[in-house]
Design a protein around this motif. Structure first.
Motif, PDB file in Angstrom:
ATOM      1  N   PRO A  44       0.814  -1.223   0.000  1.00 41.23           N
ATOM      2  CA  PRO A  44       0.000   0.000   0.000  1.00 41.23           C
ATOM      3  C   PRO A  44       0.852   1.279   0.000  1.00 41.23           C
ATOM      4  CG  PRO A  44      -0.889  -1.582   1.562  1.00 41.23           C
ATOM      5  CD  PRO A  44       0.436  -2.132   1.094  1.00 41.23           C
ATOM      6  N   ALA A  45       0.466   2.203  -0.872  1.00 45.19           N
ATOM      7  CA  ALA A  45       1.201   3.462  -1.006  1.00 45.19           C
ATOM      8  C   ALA A  45       1.274   4.220   0.311  1.00 45.19           C
ATOM      9  CB  ALA A  45       0.563   4.331  -2.084  1.00 45.19           C
ATOM     10  N   GLU A  46       0.183   4.184   1.089  1.00 42.14           N
ATOM     11  CA  GLU A  46       0.199   4.924   2.364  1.00 42.14           C
ATOM     12  C   GLU A  46       1.242   4.365   3.322  1.00 42.14           C
ATOM     13  OE1 GLU A  46      -3.124   1.826   2.701  1.00 42.14           O
ATOM     14  OE2 GLU A  46      -2.514   3.285   1.192  1.00 42.14           O
ATOM     15  N   ALA A  47       1.529   3.070   3.226  1.00 38.90           N
ATOM     16  CA  ALA A  47       2.564   2.475   4.079  1.00 38.90           C
ATOM     17  C   ALA A  47       3.952   2.900   3.610  1.00 38.90           C
ATOM     18  CB  ALA A  47       2.444   0.960   4.077  1.00 38.90           C
ATOM     19  N   LEU A  49       4.811   5.541   1.437  1.00 38.76           N
ATOM     20  CA  LEU A  49       5.051   6.986   1.419  1.00 38.76           C
ATOM     21  C   LEU A  49       4.887   7.634   2.786  1.00 38.76           C
ATOM     22  CD1 LEU A  49       3.361   7.799  -1.987  1.00 38.76           C
ATOM     23  CD2 LEU A  49       5.766   7.345  -1.509  1.00 38.76           C
ATOM     24  N   GLY A  50       4.112   6.991   3.650  1.00 43.23           N
ATOM     25  CA  GLY A  50       3.942   7.499   5.014  1.00 43.23           C
ATOM     26  C   GLY A  50       4.977   6.965   5.979  1.00 43.23           C
ATOM     27  N   ASP A  52       5.389   4.068   7.277  1.00 40.07           N
ATOM     28  CA  ASP A  52       4.722   3.365   8.376  1.00 40.07           C
ATOM     29  C   ASP A  52       5.413   2.026   8.617  1.00 40.07           C
ATOM     30  OD1 ASP A  52       3.073   2.159  10.190  1.00 40.07           O
ATOM     31  OD2 ASP A  52       1.224   2.449   9.042  1.00 40.07           O
ATOM     32  N   HIS A  55       3.131  -0.928   9.599  1.00 37.31           N
ATOM     33  CA  HIS A  55       2.094  -1.434   8.694  1.00 37.31           C
ATOM     34  C   HIS A  55       2.376  -2.920   8.423  1.00 37.31           C
ATOM     35  CE1 HIS A  55      -0.323  -2.086   5.114  1.00 37.31           C
ATOM     36  NE2 HIS A  55      -0.972  -0.963   5.410  1.00 37.31           N
TER      37      HIS A  55
END
Length: 184
Positions: A44-47, A49-50, A52, A55
């Motif tokens: 997942p991009a949010e993981a 780019l964030g 995380d 995650h």
């Protein structure tokens, strides 16, 4: 034999890089290695780019790197360097995630003008992450990876021969990696 993590750093669903890696995975599996494919684009991009670290997808990827004896890292060239999604993943791994590992770097690109990305962009990062042995990598021109209607690929004969040699050298290095580690 060895456990090999085969990492595609391409963000594209129809990636020639990923298809080439899966093609080479077959050869490694036929040589007795357990091959685990990882397409970074599926994290997942949010993981990524964030940043995380907690995650589940990042934790799982980190565990896959830790479990592997060898790692094949394939990436297309963008702006004279490896892909941003690959960079995002490598940034989230522990600093020495490649310690004790044999690594095979592979790069694909549209022009031979990008061949130096292998040694001047990708190899230094892999080295800084503690790779025990980075074997000779290979740059493959996009035009030498022909996708069939069935989704499979054909690799141009001269390129296929060179890739066979590179993969076989990687496989042989995996066989000697435990001896090298014990000697150190």
């Amino acid at each position: 034999m060895a456990t090999v993590l085969s990492v595609s750093g391409s963000p594209s669903v129809s990636s020639r890089t990923a298809k080439l890696l899966r093609h080479l995975d077959t050869r490694l599996a036929a040589q007795g290695h357990e091959v685990i494919p990882l397409d970074v684009r599926t994290i997942p991009a949010e993981a990524l780019l964030g940043a995380d670290f907690t995650h589940p997808a990042i934790v799982e990827a980190t565990e896959l790197f830790a479990r592997a004896d060898g790692v094949v890292i394939g990436t297309p060239v963008y702006k004279a360097a490896y892909s941003g999604v690959l960079k995002a993943l490598l940034d989230l791994l522990p600093q020495y995630a490649l310690t004790g590992k044999t690594v095979l770097p592979l790069v694909t690109g549209g022009s031979t003008a990008h061949v130096l990305a292998l040694d001047y962009a990708l190899r230094p990062v892999l080295n800084s992450m503690g790779a025990a042995h980075i074997v000779q990598g290979w740059f493959t021109l996009d035009k030498d990876i022909i996708t069939g209607e069935d989704g499979g690929i054909t690799v141009a004969p001269a390129t296929a021969e060179a890739l066979t040699q590179v993969v076989d050298q990687f496989s042989a290095a995996l066989g000697s990696a435990p001896l090298l580690a014990a000697a150190g």
